[in-house]
Scaffold this active site. Sequence first.
Site, PDB file in Angstrom:
ATOM      1  N   THR A  52      26.841  -8.419  17.549  1.00 26.40           N
ATOM      2  CA  THR A  52      26.453  -9.237  16.603  1.00 26.40           C
ATOM      3  C   THR A  52      25.782 -10.481  16.634  1.00 26.40           C
ATOM      4  O   THR A  52      24.697 -10.658  16.247  1.00 26.40           O
ATOM      5  CB  THR A  52      27.738  -9.328  15.520  1.00 26.40           C
ATOM      6  OG1 THR A  52      28.350  -8.312  15.382  1.00 26.40           O
ATOM      7  CG2 THR A  52      27.400 -10.000  14.317  1.00 26.40           C
ATOM      8  N   GLN A  84      25.155  -4.319  13.454  1.00 29.31           N
ATOM      9  CA  GLN A  84      24.900  -5.515  12.760  1.00 29.31           C
ATOM     10  C   GLN A  84      23.627  -6.328  13.390  1.00 29.31           C
ATOM     11  O   GLN A  84      23.125  -5.804  14.363  1.00 29.31           O
ATOM     12  CB  GLN A  84      25.961  -6.619  13.182  1.00 29.31           C
ATOM     13  CG  GLN A  84      27.434  -6.263  12.968  1.00 29.31           C
ATOM     14  CD  GLN A  84      28.043  -5.366  13.740  1.00 29.31           C
ATOM     15  OE1 GLN A  84      27.577  -4.587  14.684  1.00 29.31           O
ATOM     16  NE2 GLN A  84      29.472  -5.001  13.564  1.00 29.31           N
ATOM     17  N   ASP A 107      25.392  -7.709   8.194  1.00 28.61           N
ATOM     18  CA  ASP A 107      25.593  -9.004   8.783  1.00 28.61           C
ATOM     19  C   ASP A 107      24.377  -9.886   8.591  1.00 28.61           C
ATOM     20  O   ASP A 107      23.759 -10.425   9.597  1.00 28.61           O
ATOM     21  CB  ASP A 107      26.161  -9.143   9.933  1.00 28.61           C
ATOM     22  CG  ASP A 107      27.668  -8.503   9.996  1.00 28.61           C
ATOM     23  OD1 ASP A 107      28.122  -8.125   9.054  1.00 28.61           O
ATOM     24  OD2 ASP A 107      28.072  -8.281  11.233  1.00 28.61           O
ATOM     25  N   ASP A 150      29.445  -6.451   4.309  1.00 32.74           N
ATOM     26  CA  ASP A 150      29.895  -7.812   4.793  1.00 32.74           C
ATOM     27  C   ASP A 150      28.398  -8.690   5.135  1.00 32.74           C
ATOM     28  O   ASP A 150      28.634  -9.396   6.269  1.00 32.74           O
ATOM     29  CB  ASP A 150      30.702  -7.639   5.990  1.00 32.74           C
ATOM     30  CG  ASP A 150      32.176  -6.859   5.965  1.00 32.74           C
ATOM     31  OD1 ASP A 150      32.474  -6.603   4.702  1.00 32.74           O
ATOM     32  OD2 ASP A 150      32.740  -6.488   6.870  1.00 32.74           O
TER      33      ASP A 150
END
Length: 175
Positions: A52, A84, A107, A150
């Site tokens: 990420t 992500q 993300d 998210d």
Amino acid sequence: MVRNLMLEDLEKETVFTGQSVIGFADKMIEGKTFTNACGALEIHPDGKPYHTFRTATLLVNGTNLSFRNCIFENTAGSGKTAGQALALYCDGDGLTFENCRLKGFQDTLFVAPLPPKEIQKDGFLGPGQVKPRTPRHVVFRNCYIEGSVDFIFGGAWAEFFDCEFRSLEPGYVFA
């Protein structure tokens, strides 16, 4: 390759492609576009996946910086195929974003600090992995933020005033 942006770069250029870092203080940055297409599943030059925190289009680790009318985007694609993909990684304090657009998928926006411990090995690979977990404060005013699963997450005290959030697919907005 990650580019460390200097004030003269910001004065000369309007569009920044690839990964960039801004690390100075007490400046207003206006009308810039930061774009990149790097996902967590891609392989980094060190042979490990990017994960990420090495995917960020822009890492901001300066203090008291203001961004106005800027665009931050990561076009790597859906988290299902790219993993992500951060458009903006905020690891500075006293950051303000006004009339900005943040576009990505899984993300899109990370507001540091990282959690105290990683869940999976190498989960925090990237610029903040060994930094102290210092509290941060980030303000977003009249911003548009889009993503999927998210897409806004992190441990900072983040405030959102008159912002629009757009989910591109089912999933949580904040984590």
